[in-house]
Write a protein that holds these residues in place. Structure first.
Motif, PDB file in Angstrom:
ATOM      1  N   VAL A  45       0.856  -1.190   0.000  1.00  0.00           N
ATOM      2  CA  VAL A  45       0.000   0.000   0.000  1.00  0.00           C
ATOM      3  C   VAL A  45       0.888   1.234   0.000  1.00  0.00           C
ATOM      4  CG1 VAL A  45      -1.830   1.251   1.207  1.00  0.00           C
ATOM      5  CG2 VAL A  45      -1.797  -1.257   1.227  1.00  0.00           C
ATOM      6  N   THR A  46       0.803   2.032  -1.061  1.00  0.00           N
ATOM      7  CA  THR A  46       1.659   3.225  -1.165  1.00  0.00           C
ATOM      8  C   THR A  46       0.810   4.436  -1.551  1.00  0.00           C
ATOM      9  OG1 THR A  46       2.305   2.544  -3.420  1.00  0.00           O
ATOM     10  CG2 THR A  46       3.754   1.898  -1.602  1.00  0.00           C
ATOM     11  N   GLY A  47       1.181   5.110  -2.612  1.00  0.00           N
ATOM     12  CA  GLY A  47       0.635   6.440  -2.884  1.00  0.00           C
ATOM     13  C   GLY A  47      -0.835   6.527  -3.200  1.00  0.00           C
ATOM     14  N   LEU A  77      -8.888   8.620   5.577  1.00  0.00           N
ATOM     15  CA  LEU A  77      -7.972   7.582   6.035  1.00  0.00           C
ATOM     16  C   LEU A  77      -7.771   6.519   4.965  1.00  0.00           C
ATOM     17  CD1 LEU A  77      -9.364   7.126   9.662  1.00  0.00           C
ATOM     18  CD2 LEU A  77      -7.134   8.091   9.067  1.00  0.00           C
ATOM     19  N   LEU A  78      -8.832   6.163   4.287  1.00  0.00           N
ATOM     20  CA  LEU A  78      -8.773   5.100   3.283  1.00  0.00           C
ATOM     21  C   LEU A  78      -8.053   5.533   2.015  1.00  0.00           C
ATOM     22  CD1 LEU A  78     -12.404   3.712   3.647  1.00  0.00           C
ATOM     23  CD2 LEU A  78     -10.291   2.643   4.460  1.00  0.00           C
ATOM     24  N   THR A  79      -8.040   6.822   1.717  1.00  0.00           N
ATOM     25  CA  THR A  79      -7.372   7.339   0.519  1.00  0.00           C
ATOM     26  C   THR A  79      -6.012   7.958   0.843  1.00  0.00           C
ATOM     27  OG1 THR A  79      -8.567   9.438   0.765  1.00  0.00           O
ATOM     28  CG2 THR A  79      -9.534   7.782  -0.691  1.00  0.00           C
ATOM     29  N   ASP A  80      -5.639   7.964   2.111  1.00  0.00           N
ATOM     30  CA  ASP A  80      -4.386   8.575   2.543  1.00  0.00           C
ATOM     31  C   ASP A  80      -3.192   7.910   1.859  1.00  0.00           C
ATOM     32  OD1 ASP A  80      -2.872  10.328   4.313  1.00  0.00           O
ATOM     33  OD2 ASP A  80      -2.288   8.510   5.401  1.00  0.00           O
ATOM     34  N   PRO A  81      -2.330   8.672   1.184  1.00  0.00           N
ATOM     35  CA  PRO A  81      -1.166   8.065   0.529  1.00  0.00           C
ATOM     36  C   PRO A  81      -0.176   7.543   1.561  1.00  0.00           C
ATOM     37  CG  PRO A  81      -1.022  10.455   0.430  1.00  0.00           C
ATOM     38  CD  PRO A  81      -2.380  10.136   0.993  1.00  0.00           C
ATOM     39  N   GLN A  82       0.170   6.284   1.429  1.00  0.00           N
ATOM     40  CA  GLN A  82       1.126   5.666   2.348  1.00  0.00           C
ATOM     41  C   GLN A  82       2.503   5.642   1.715  1.00  0.00           C
ATOM     42  OE1 GLN A  82      -0.251   4.762   5.593  1.00  0.00           O
ATOM     43  NE2 GLN A  82      -1.578   6.122   4.427  1.00  0.00           N
ATOM     44  N   THR A  83       3.466   6.195   2.383  1.00  0.00           N
ATOM     45  CA  THR A  83       4.853   6.086   1.945  1.00  0.00           C
ATOM     46  C   THR A  83       5.470   4.900   2.668  1.00  0.00           C
ATOM     47  OG1 THR A  83       5.021   8.474   1.571  1.00  0.00           O
ATOM     48  CG2 THR A  83       7.079   7.241   1.824  1.00  0.00           C
ATOM     49  N   SER A  84       6.018   3.959   1.906  1.00  0.00           N
ATOM     50  CA  SER A  84       6.593   2.740   2.481  1.00  0.00           C
ATOM     51  C   SER A  84       5.567   2.044   3.367  1.00  0.00           C
ATOM     52  CB  SER A  84       7.853   3.072   3.288  1.00  0.00           C
ATOM     53  OG  SER A  84       8.556   1.902   3.654  1.00  0.00           O
ATOM     54  N   GLY A  85       4.363   1.839   2.804  1.00  0.00           N
ATOM     55  CA  GLY A  85       3.279   1.222   3.551  1.00  0.00           C
ATOM     56  C   GLY A  85       3.413  -0.285   3.670  1.00  0.00           C
ATOM     57  N   GLY A  86       2.391  -0.895   4.227  1.00  0.00           N
ATOM     58  CA  GLY A  86       2.443  -2.313   4.534  1.00  0.00           C
ATOM     59  C   GLY A  86       2.076  -3.200   3.365  1.00  0.00           C
TER      60      GLY A  86
END
Length: 352
Positions: free
Chosen positions: A231-233, A301-310
């Motif tokens: 999960v990332t950008g 929260l659901l659309t939040d871009p994750q950097t180096s996500g899980g």
């Protein structure tokens, strides 16, 4: 002109976006790729651009396939060493997300040479090197340019057995979804930019973004694991939607089961949301069904871009305990089942 020597520089002040929030919005990207021409695809290319997967995979022989990927972005934090660590962890993750083992990296470096002290640039590179050392791979070369904004990332190569490649398109009806890391990196980064994030919040953010997704290597050995991505950008919804599209099924997501970083919901309620979150929703919101009771904050929260996500795992119900135990052994204490794949149109449904 000589490079400046002031070390009290905010790296994020040089960038118009940070981390995986720099990605081109999904709707815009789809429009760009729609206009690209086709090209001959060799039979050895096991994974290309067709399903928006995490990396390309090329079969070398009956025992080995080469994984190739690249990722880079502008600073998400001001500390140069931490920026280097985050960028390197994020880039290497794509190899793990294919079920592979990284073997080598090349550095991609673009820096405003006349604006950033050379010591700061050096610390960025050292941060990246430290993560590569933890992953057990060398940085064997790379490329540098003088650019307007600081940019750092890696080209990463890895190996996997051809029969153990984990694509994002192979989920099955009845699969359970497991998320390896909590959400909220983009929201915390927005708070950081506004000087609203305290030391403990920053520490949680750095711990999350510099934790290598090593379980991906072992997940490739489990026949019950059908699909894998990270999960990332594009946020959790965007990457889950890629799984749904690839499988031609409906991904049902249970909002209460999603793990979050500390205080993330409170920050979102105070308006610390990235612009990328809104762009993500504009790009794919028409393919998402939100249940009554899902709030605008939860949507963010659901659309939040994750950097180096899980890692996001789609596995048979019978494999859930084994997958969770694997995550826990590797120190991913927040890993949780967050939903399931069901028969239906290719979309995401979010339950309250």
């Amino acid at each position: 002109m000589n490079a400046p020597t002031d070390l009290n520089i905010k790296l994020t002040s040089f960038s118009h976006g940070g981390g995986c929030g720099c990605k081109i919005a999904p709707g815009v990207l789809a429009e760009i790729l729609k206009k690209s021409s086709g090209f001959p695809v060799p039979k050895e290319l096991m994974v290309g651009i067709e399903t928006a997967d995490d990396a390309a995979v090329y079969k070398l022989n009956d025992e080995q396939a080469l994984i190739a990927t690249t990722d880079f972005f502008m600073p998400i934090v001001d500390d140069p060493y931490d920026f280097g660590r985050i960028a390197a962890t994020n880039a290497i993750s794509d190899v793990y997300a294919m079920g592979g083992t990284p073997i080598m990296a090349l550095a991609l470096v673009g820096m405003p040479i006349n604006k950033l002290p050379l010591d700061v640039i050096g610390k960025i590179l050292q941060g990246g090197e430290s993560v590569c050392a933890e992953a057990g791979i060398p940085i064997a070369g790379g490329h540098t340019i003088d650019s307007v904004e600081p940019i750092y990332g890696l080209v990463v190569m890895g190996l996997v057995h051809p029969s153990k490649v984990k694509r994002n398109a192979d989920a099955r009806a009845g699969d359970k979804f497991i998320l390896g890391k909590p959400l909220g990196v983009g929201i915390l980064s927005a708070a950081l930019k506004k000087d609203a994030l305290d030391a403990s919040g920053y520490a949680a953010m750095i711990e999350n973004t510099t934790k290598l997704n090593k379980p991906g290597k072992s997940l490739s050995d489990l026949p019950g694991v059908h699909a894998l991505t990270d999960v990332t950008g594009f946020g959790l919804l965007g990457h889950l939607l890629e799984l749904a599209r690839g499988a031609g099924l409906t991904a049902r997501l249970e909002m209460p089961r999603i793990p979050l970083l500390p205080n993330v919901q409170q920050f979102a309620e105070r308006g610390f949301v990235t612009g990328a979150s809104g762009r993500n929703w504009a790009g794919y919101g028409h393919e998402v069904v939100l249940a009554d009771g899902i709030t605008p904050v939860q949507q963010a929260l659901l659309t939040d871009p994750q950097t180096s996500g899980g890692l996001l795992v789609s596995c048979a119900a019978s494999a859930v305990d084994e997958v969770l135990a694997l995550f826990k052994r590797e120190g991913f204490v927040h890993a949780a089942v967050i939903g399931e794949m069901v028969n239906g149109p290719a979309r995401v449904e979010v339950t309250a």
